[in-house]
Write a protein that holds these residues in place. Structure first.
Motif, PDB file in Angstrom:
ATOM      1  N   ASP A  49     -17.657  15.842  -9.567  1.00 19.22           N
ATOM      2  CA  ASP A  49     -18.941  16.478  -9.876  1.00 19.22           C
ATOM      3  C   ASP A  49     -19.985  16.152  -8.809  1.00 19.22           C
ATOM      4  OD1 ASP A  49     -17.972  17.644 -12.178  1.00 19.22           O
ATOM      5  OD2 ASP A  49     -18.824  16.128 -13.524  1.00 19.22           O
ATOM      6  N   ASN A  50     -20.022  14.898  -8.406  1.00 15.43           N
ATOM      7  CA  ASN A  50     -20.966  14.450  -7.382  1.00 15.43           C
ATOM      8  C   ASN A  50     -20.687  15.157  -6.053  1.00 15.43           C
ATOM      9  OD1 ASN A  50     -23.204  12.860  -7.056  1.00 15.43           O
ATOM     10  ND2 ASN A  50     -22.070  10.995  -6.589  1.00 15.43           N
ATOM     11  N   PHE A  51     -19.433  15.230  -5.678  1.00 19.96           N
ATOM     12  CA  PHE A  51     -19.041  15.914  -4.445  1.00 19.96           C
ATOM     13  C   PHE A  51     -19.494  17.375  -4.476  1.00 19.96           C
ATOM     14  CE2 PHE A  51     -16.009  18.810  -2.449  1.00 19.96           C
ATOM     15  CZ  PHE A  51     -16.150  18.437  -1.131  1.00 19.96           C
ATOM     16  N   CYS A  52     -19.248  18.057  -5.593  1.00 17.51           N
ATOM     17  CA  CYS A  52     -19.625  19.472  -5.705  1.00 17.51           C
ATOM     18  C   CYS A  52     -21.133  19.651  -5.610  1.00 17.51           C
ATOM     19  CB  CYS A  52     -19.098  20.051  -7.021  1.00 17.51           C
ATOM     20  SG  CYS A  52     -17.302  20.192  -7.054  1.00 17.51           S
ATOM     21  N   GLU A  53     -21.864  18.772  -6.261  1.00 14.62           N
ATOM     22  CA  GLU A  53     -23.327  18.863  -6.236  1.00 14.62           C
ATOM     23  C   GLU A  53     -23.872  18.661  -4.820  1.00 14.62           C
ATOM     24  OE1 GLU A  53     -27.020  16.380  -8.105  1.00 14.62           O
ATOM     25  OE2 GLU A  53     -25.307  16.769  -9.409  1.00 14.62           O
ATOM     26  N   ILE A  54     -23.330  17.687  -4.121  1.00 21.25           N
ATOM     27  CA  ILE A  54     -23.827  17.359  -2.779  1.00 21.25           C
ATOM     28  C   ILE A  54     -23.398  18.410  -1.747  1.00 21.25           C
ATOM     29  CG2 ILE A  54     -23.574  15.708  -0.877  1.00 21.25           C
ATOM     30  CD1 ILE A  54     -23.453  13.505  -3.082  1.00 21.25           C
ATOM     31  N   SER A  55     -22.143  18.859  -1.836  1.00 18.05           N
ATOM     32  CA  SER A  55     -21.606  19.752  -0.810  1.00 18.05           C
ATOM     33  C   SER A  55     -21.876  21.223  -1.076  1.00 18.05           C
ATOM     34  CB  SER A  55     -20.093  19.553  -0.689  1.00 18.05           C
ATOM     35  OG  SER A  55     -19.436  20.028  -1.862  1.00 18.05           O
ATOM     36  N   GLY A  56     -22.137  21.564  -2.342  1.00 18.52           N
ATOM     37  CA  GLY A  56     -22.287  22.969  -2.688  1.00 18.52           C
ATOM     38  C   GLY A  56     -20.956  23.670  -2.886  1.00 18.52           C
TER      39      GLY A  56
END
Length: 77
Positions: A46-53
């Motif tokens: 979830d964190n990766f998706c939020e940061i990377s888009g």
């Protein structure tokens, strides 16, 4: 390990820890089979998706466990 920390697997006793393998457009993530670790992996993704888009394609994703992991452990919430 402290609660909330990624716990990588070990392929042999005393062997080096393995937490991930990254390829051009694929990632393999490895952790101890436990409900707590499932939460850590979900939070990390979830964190990766939020940061990377970027988004995880769940149609092309798979969850697998070692043969020694019990069915009850796999089905825990």
């Amino acid at each position: 390990m402290s609660k909330g920390e990624w716990e990588p697997i070990h392929l042999s006793r005393g062997g080096l820890p393995l937490s991930h393998l990254l390829f051009a457009n694929d990632a393999l993530l490895f952790c101890r089979a436990s409900p707590d670790q499932a939460i850590v992996v979900a939070y990390t993704l979830d964190n990766f998706c939020e940061i990377s888009g970027l988004k995880v394609n769940l149609n092309n994703s798979n969850f697998m466990c070692s043969k020694v992991v019990s069915q009850s452990t796999k089905e825990k919430d």
